[in-house]
Design an enzyme around this catalytic site. Structure first.
Site, PDB file in Angstrom:
ATOM      1  N   GLU A   1      -7.210   4.222   7.402  1.00  0.00           N
ATOM      2  CA  GLU A   1      -7.036   5.676   7.229  1.00  0.00           C
ATOM      3  C   GLU A   1      -8.279   6.290   6.593  1.00  0.00           C
ATOM      4  O   GLU A   1      -8.612   7.446   6.847  1.00  0.00           O
ATOM      5  CB  GLU A   1      -5.751   5.948   6.440  1.00  0.00           C
ATOM      6  CG  GLU A   1      -4.528   5.712   7.326  1.00  0.00           C
ATOM      7  CD  GLU A   1      -3.304   5.180   6.606  1.00  0.00           C
ATOM      8  OE1 GLU A   1      -3.215   5.262   5.378  1.00  0.00           O
ATOM      9  OE2 GLU A   1      -2.415   4.645   7.319  1.00  0.00           O
TER      10      GLU A   1
ATOM     11  N   SER B   1       2.739  -2.513  10.397  1.00  0.00           N
ATOM     12  CA  SER B   1       4.177  -2.470  10.706  1.00  0.00           C
ATOM     13  C   SER B   1       4.911  -3.757  10.310  1.00  0.00           C
ATOM     14  O   SER B   1       5.809  -4.213  11.013  1.00  0.00           O
ATOM     15  CB  SER B   1       4.395  -2.144  12.185  1.00  0.00           C
ATOM     16  OG  SER B   1       3.893  -0.841  12.470  1.00  0.00           O
TER      17      SER B   1
ATOM     18  N   GLY C   1       1.542   1.872  10.763  1.00  0.00           N
ATOM     19  CA  GLY C   1       2.440   3.029  10.690  1.00  0.00           C
ATOM     20  C   GLY C   1       3.031   3.425  12.030  1.00  0.00           C
ATOM     21  O   GLY C   1       3.600   4.507  12.170  1.00  0.00           O
TER      22      GLY C   1
ATOM     23  N   GLY D   1       2.596  -1.291   4.338  1.00  0.00           N
ATOM     24  CA  GLY D   1       2.598   0.128   4.016  1.00  0.00           C
ATOM     25  C   GLY D   1       4.021   0.648   3.875  1.00  0.00           C
ATOM     26  O   GLY D   1       4.667   0.498   2.834  1.00  0.00           O
ATOM     27  N   GLY D   2       4.536   1.242   4.949  1.00  0.00           N
ATOM     28  CA  GLY D   2       5.839   1.915   4.911  1.00  0.00           C
ATOM     29  C   GLY D   2       6.946   1.099   4.274  1.00  0.00           C
ATOM     30  O   GLY D   2       7.719   1.615   3.451  1.00  0.00           O
TER      31      GLY D   2
ATOM     32  N   HIS E   1      -9.849   0.853   4.201  1.00  0.00           N
ATOM     33  CA  HIS E   1      -8.573   0.994   4.917  1.00  0.00           C
ATOM     34  C   HIS E   1      -8.788   1.873   6.157  1.00  0.00           C
ATOM     35  O   HIS E   1      -9.596   2.805   6.134  1.00  0.00           O
ATOM     36  CB  HIS E   1      -7.520   1.615   3.996  1.00  0.00           C
ATOM     37  CG  HIS E   1      -6.147   1.574   4.607  1.00  0.00           C
ATOM     38  ND1 HIS E   1      -5.708   2.540   5.473  1.00  0.00           N
ATOM     39  CD2 HIS E   1      -5.146   0.666   4.501  1.00  0.00           C
ATOM     40  CE1 HIS E   1      -4.477   2.226   5.874  1.00  0.00           C
ATOM     41  NE2 HIS E   1      -4.124   1.093   5.295  1.00  0.00           N
TER      42      HIS E   1
ATOM     43  N   GLU F   1      -6.090  -5.501   9.965  1.00  0.00           N
ATOM     44  CA  GLU F   1      -5.087  -4.497  10.295  1.00  0.00           C
ATOM     45  C   GLU F   1      -5.483  -3.800  11.596  1.00  0.00           C
ATOM     46  O   GLU F   1      -6.336  -2.887  11.577  1.00  0.00           O
ATOM     47  CB  GLU F   1      -4.993  -3.454   9.195  1.00  0.00           C
ATOM     48  CG  GLU F   1      -4.581  -4.009   7.854  1.00  0.00           C
ATOM     49  CD  GLU F   1      -3.965  -2.933   6.975  1.00  0.00           C
ATOM     50  OE1 GLU F   1      -2.783  -3.055   6.668  1.00  0.00           O
ATOM     51  OE2 GLU F   1      -4.665  -1.974   6.638  1.00  0.00           O
TER      52      GLU F   1
ATOM     53  N   ASN G   1       0.875  -1.175   0.000  1.00  0.00           N
ATOM     54  CA  ASN G   1       0.000   0.000   0.000  1.00  0.00           C
ATOM     55  C   ASN G   1       0.910   1.223   0.000  1.00  0.00           C
ATOM     56  O   ASN G   1       1.517   1.543   1.021  1.00  0.00           O
ATOM     57  CB  ASN G   1      -0.904  -0.011   1.241  1.00  0.00           C
ATOM     58  CG  ASN G   1      -1.735   1.256   1.346  1.00  0.00           C
ATOM     59  OD1 ASN G   1      -1.862   1.995   0.373  1.00  0.00           O
ATOM     60  ND2 ASN G   1      -2.305   1.502   2.515  1.00  0.00           N
ATOM     61  N   TRP G   2       0.970   1.877  -1.160  1.00  0.00           N
ATOM     62  CA  TRP G   2       1.878   3.041  -1.269  1.00  0.00           C
ATOM     63  C   TRP G   2       1.271   4.301  -0.672  1.00  0.00           C
ATOM     64  O   TRP G   2       1.924   5.353  -0.662  1.00  0.00           O
ATOM     65  CB  TRP G   2       2.254   3.272  -2.730  1.00  0.00           C
ATOM     66  CG  TRP G   2       3.237   2.279  -3.281  1.00  0.00           C
ATOM     67  CD1 TRP G   2       3.892   1.286  -2.591  1.00  0.00           C
ATOM     68  CD2 TRP G   2       3.704   2.170  -4.642  1.00  0.00           C
ATOM     69  NE1 TRP G   2       4.722   0.581  -3.427  1.00  0.00           N
ATOM     70  CE2 TRP G   2       4.625   1.099  -4.691  1.00  0.00           C
ATOM     71  CE3 TRP G   2       3.432   2.872  -5.813  1.00  0.00           C
ATOM     72  CZ2 TRP G   2       5.276   0.735  -5.880  1.00  0.00           C
ATOM     73  CZ3 TRP G   2       4.072   2.499  -7.003  1.00  0.00           C
ATOM     74  CH2 TRP G   2       4.987   1.443  -7.016  1.00  0.00           C
ATOM     75  N   LYS G   3       0.008   4.221  -0.228  1.00  0.00           N
ATOM     76  CA  LYS G   3      -0.661   5.381   0.359  1.00  0.00           C
ATOM     77  C   LYS G   3      -0.473   6.613  -0.549  1.00  0.00           C
ATOM     78  O   LYS G   3      -0.449   6.475  -1.762  1.00  0.00           O
ATOM     79  CB  LYS G   3      -0.132   5.644   1.770  1.00  0.00           C
ATOM     80  CG  LYS G   3      -0.107   4.384   2.640  1.00  0.00           C
ATOM     81  CD  LYS G   3       0.039   4.684   4.091  1.00  0.00           C
ATOM     82  CE  LYS G   3       0.264   3.389   4.848  1.00  0.00           C
ATOM     83  NZ  LYS G   3      -0.199   3.440   6.219  1.00  0.00           N
TER      84      LYS G   3
HETATM   85  C1  PEP Z   1      -1.092  -0.106   5.689  1.00  0.00           C
HETATM   86  O1  PEP Z   1      -0.961   0.969   5.127  1.00  0.00           O
HETATM   87  O2  PEP Z   1      -2.065  -0.813   5.427  1.00  0.00           O
HETATM   88  C2  PEP Z   1      -0.091  -0.524   6.671  1.00  0.00           C
HETATM   89  C3  PEP Z   1      -0.232  -1.686   7.244  1.00  0.00           C
HETATM   90  O3  PEP Z   1       0.938   0.354   6.923  1.00  0.00           O
HETATM   91  P1  PEP Z   1       2.313   0.030   7.713  1.00  0.00           P
HETATM   92  O4  PEP Z   1       2.873  -1.232   7.126  1.00  0.00           O
HETATM   93  O5  PEP Z   1       3.189   1.228   7.444  1.00  0.00           O
HETATM   94  O6  PEP Z   1       1.964  -0.135   9.153  1.00  0.00           O
END
Ligand code: PEP
Length: 253
Positions: A98, A217, A178, A238-239, A96, A172, A8-10
């Site tokens: 967010e 994470s 994050g 994500g990150g 998601h 999640e 997920n590049w957000k």
């Molecule tokens: C996400 O954006 O769905 C996510 C899990 O982010 P991260 O891996 O940065 O926690």
């Protein structure tokens, strides 16, 4: 079981940056088998360059991070599943955390988006998960049940019968996204078993064939341990997916 490792590049990457990253993934995975599937949920503006880099590579597909449940109309700023498919998306993320917690989406809208996207030929990755307050209040089961049942109650039976290969759930925990705080193995095992049972209540034995991913994470160092857990059929990253080398290490794990 189809496994899925998803990025997920957000709201990161210009088109040039996305093209470079997608080409690095394509070079590394050109001859990889289609299981695990490797999905990249890219910003809308980058979908076409990502889809182009992934064209004809069995393991790779592009996805969008959201959609609106209409074909077209006076919905300023929104984007339809038809437009996403036109830009090269095969998948879409729905619900998601967010979008639920920063943009204020409720279960009813998440359900409408899921049904509409499936009807329009996109595969859907539905995100569910509890906040820290909900977990501490003992509401994990109630939250997951509400988030899943609201979607399945809205899905026509014909759609419920045709989800295999077109639907995945990403568990999640909001407190792990994050934050650098990955859920412990016991917490992941408990939540994934819960998701699997709730899915089975909604759609019966076919629940066994729908991938349930963990997200929150995920890093190269913890990916293999998470993938070894019961009922963990993939990872949503994500990150650590923004750098292709780090994401490829997770895919390799
Ligand atoms: C996400 O954006 O769905 C996510 C899990 O982010 P991260 O891996 O940065 O926690």
């Amino acid at each position: 079981m189809q496994k899925i490792i998803a990025a997920n590049w957000k709201m990161y990457k210009t088109r040039d940056q996305a093209a470079q990253c997608a080409e690095a993934l394509a070079d590394a995975l050109r001859t990889a088998p289609a299981n695990p599937a490797v999905l990249v949920f890219a910003p809308f503006t980058c979908l076409d360059v990502v889809a182009k880099a992934f064209a004809a590579i069995p393991a790779l597909a592009a996805g969008a991070q959201d959609c609106y449940p209409a074909d077209e109309g006076a919905f300023t700023g929104e984007i339809s599943p038809l437009m996403l498919r036109d830009a090269g998306a095969a998948w879409v993320l729905v619900g998601h955390s967010e979008r639920r917690h920063v943009l204020g989406e409720d279960d009813a809208l998440v359900a409408r988006k899921t049904t509409f996207a499936l009807e329009k030929g996109l595969s859907v990755m539905l995100c569910v998960g509890e906040t820290l307050e909900e977990r501490e209040a003992g509401a994990l089961t109630a939250v997951l049940q509400r988030q899943l049942e609201s979607v399945f109650d809205a899905l026509p039976q014909s759609r419920r019968d045709a989800l295999e290969g077109h639907f995945a759930v990403a568990y999640e925990p909001v407190w792990a996204i994050g934050t650098g705080r990955v859920a412990g193995h016991a917490e992941v095992l408990e939540a994934h078993a819960l998701v699997r049972n709730l899915l089975a209540r909604c759609i019966g034995p076919a629940a066994e064939r729908l991938p349930v991913l963990y997200g929150g994470s995920v890093k190269p160092a913890n990916a293999a341990g998470l993938m070894g857990l019961d009922n963990v059929d993939g990872l949503l990253v994500g990150g650590a997916s923004l750098d292709p080398q780090s994401f490829l290490q997770i895919v390799g794990a």
